[in-house]
Design a protein around this motif. Sequence first.
Motif, PDB file in Angstrom:
ATOM      1  N   THR A  15      35.854  42.279  37.213  1.00  0.00           N
ATOM      2  CA  THR A  15      36.570  42.626  35.989  1.00  0.00           C
ATOM      3  C   THR A  15      36.121  43.987  35.471  1.00  0.00           C
ATOM      4  O   THR A  15      36.941  44.825  35.077  1.00  0.00           O
ATOM      5  CB  THR A  15      36.344  41.542  34.925  1.00  0.00           C
ATOM      6  OG1 THR A  15      36.839  40.294  35.422  1.00  0.00           O
ATOM      7  CG2 THR A  15      37.054  41.890  33.634  1.00  0.00           C
ATOM      8  N   LEU A  23      39.546  46.264  36.050  1.00  0.00           N
ATOM      9  CA  LEU A  23      40.452  45.943  34.949  1.00  0.00           C
ATOM     10  C   LEU A  23      41.436  47.069  34.663  1.00  0.00           C
ATOM     11  O   LEU A  23      42.592  46.826  34.313  1.00  0.00           O
ATOM     12  CB  LEU A  23      39.654  45.605  33.684  1.00  0.00           C
ATOM     13  CG  LEU A  23      40.490  45.092  32.506  1.00  0.00           C
ATOM     14  CD1 LEU A  23      41.164  43.769  32.850  1.00  0.00           C
ATOM     15  CD2 LEU A  23      39.613  44.923  31.268  1.00  0.00           C
ATOM     16  N   PRO A  67      41.570  38.901  36.377  1.00  0.00           N
ATOM     17  CA  PRO A  67      41.267  39.067  34.956  1.00  0.00           C
ATOM     18  C   PRO A  67      42.486  39.307  34.075  1.00  0.00           C
ATOM     19  O   PRO A  67      42.340  39.583  32.892  1.00  0.00           O
ATOM     20  CB  PRO A  67      40.338  40.284  34.944  1.00  0.00           C
ATOM     21  CG  PRO A  67      40.713  41.063  36.149  1.00  0.00           C
ATOM     22  CD  PRO A  67      41.112  40.044  37.183  1.00  0.00           C
ATOM     23  N   ARG A 114      45.225  41.559  34.259  1.00  0.00           N
ATOM     24  CA  ARG A 114      45.800  42.858  33.929  1.00  0.00           C
ATOM     25  C   ARG A 114      47.297  42.918  34.205  1.00  0.00           C
ATOM     26  O   ARG A 114      48.050  43.510  33.424  1.00  0.00           O
ATOM     27  CB  ARG A 114      45.076  43.978  34.685  1.00  0.00           C
ATOM     28  CG  ARG A 114      45.141  43.892  36.196  1.00  0.00           C
ATOM     29  CD  ARG A 114      44.252  44.942  36.864  1.00  0.00           C
ATOM     30  NE  ARG A 114      44.407  44.966  38.312  1.00  0.00           N
ATOM     31  CZ  ARG A 114      43.712  44.203  39.146  1.00  0.00           C
ATOM     32  NH1 ARG A 114      42.823  43.358  38.653  1.00  0.00           N
ATOM     33  NH2 ARG A 114      43.900  44.290  40.450  1.00  0.00           N
ATOM     34  N   MET A 163      37.265  33.589  36.842  1.00  0.00           N
ATOM     35  CA  MET A 163      38.263  34.625  36.610  1.00  0.00           C
ATOM     36  C   MET A 163      39.154  34.254  35.420  1.00  0.00           C
ATOM     37  O   MET A 163      39.492  35.110  34.591  1.00  0.00           O
ATOM     38  CB  MET A 163      39.116  34.833  37.860  1.00  0.00           C
ATOM     39  CG  MET A 163      38.486  35.726  38.898  1.00  0.00           C
ATOM     40  SD  MET A 163      38.312  37.435  38.342  1.00  0.00           S
ATOM     41  CE  MET A 163      37.953  38.238  39.905  1.00  0.00           C
ATOM     42  N   GLN A 167      37.394  35.104  32.289  1.00  0.00           N
ATOM     43  CA  GLN A 167      37.470  36.535  31.999  1.00  0.00           C
ATOM     44  C   GLN A 167      38.819  36.894  31.387  1.00  0.00           C
ATOM     45  O   GLN A 167      38.899  37.634  30.392  1.00  0.00           O
ATOM     46  CB  GLN A 167      37.247  37.344  33.290  1.00  0.00           C
ATOM     47  CG  GLN A 167      35.864  37.229  33.895  1.00  0.00           C
ATOM     48  CD  GLN A 167      34.798  37.923  33.054  1.00  0.00           C
ATOM     49  OE1 GLN A 167      35.046  38.922  32.397  1.00  0.00           O
ATOM     50  NE2 GLN A 167      33.597  37.375  33.067  1.00  0.00           N
TER      51      GLN A 167
END
Length: 223
Positions: A22, A26, A61, A63, A84, A87
């Motif tokens: 992450t 990210l 994560p 995005r 994950m 996150q």
Amino acid sequence: MTESGFVQATRAAYDTVAAAYTTVYLEELDARPLDRALLTGFAELVQASGRAPIADIGCGPGRVTAYLDGMGAPAFGIDLSPHMVEQARRIYPGLRFETGSMLALDLPDRYLSGIVAWYSIIHVPDDQLPRAFAEFFRVLVPGDHLLLAFQASSNVSHCDEVDGQDVSLDFYPRQPDQVADVLSQAGLDVRARVLREPDGDGAFPERSPQGYVLARRPPVASP
């Protein structure tokens, strides 16, 4: 149903590296204007259908989930790794994220207006890919679309270490034509195949070409 060994290994690997991954990746989408253009076009296709939601399968994560939602295409994320998902929920608390496997989605038939699998089929062995695509077919509304992204080469590889942490992770890159053939066998209509040369500049240099395939579940024929 007994869980496949590669599923267990992939989950364990991403649980191990979730925080480090992450931190590093990210912002990667910000450096990929062509990738964002594909996702934007996909969001427009979904919006045109007038239905929702989109599932970002293998969301990491979150995005891509957040990008699609920001384009006005309601999206939620599914990932094999509980860490994950933690996150993603931390970074995007207003969005929905769940644990799950693309081989057995906990979703009703004809539930989704779109599917994105952004670099998540790269961990699925060839003999299991038809099973994943059969699930995609099952949960898509007829006439609606999916978009896949993956490394486009022919070199299967194995990783034993990431940032000093022990993992066991297999990578299955594929050519767009190969992916398109398996999608067609699952009953999905292929609408576009894209091959992008590797981007060797910037903060996220690539070593191989990148592949993308857009497909849809065929619409129901009018009587």
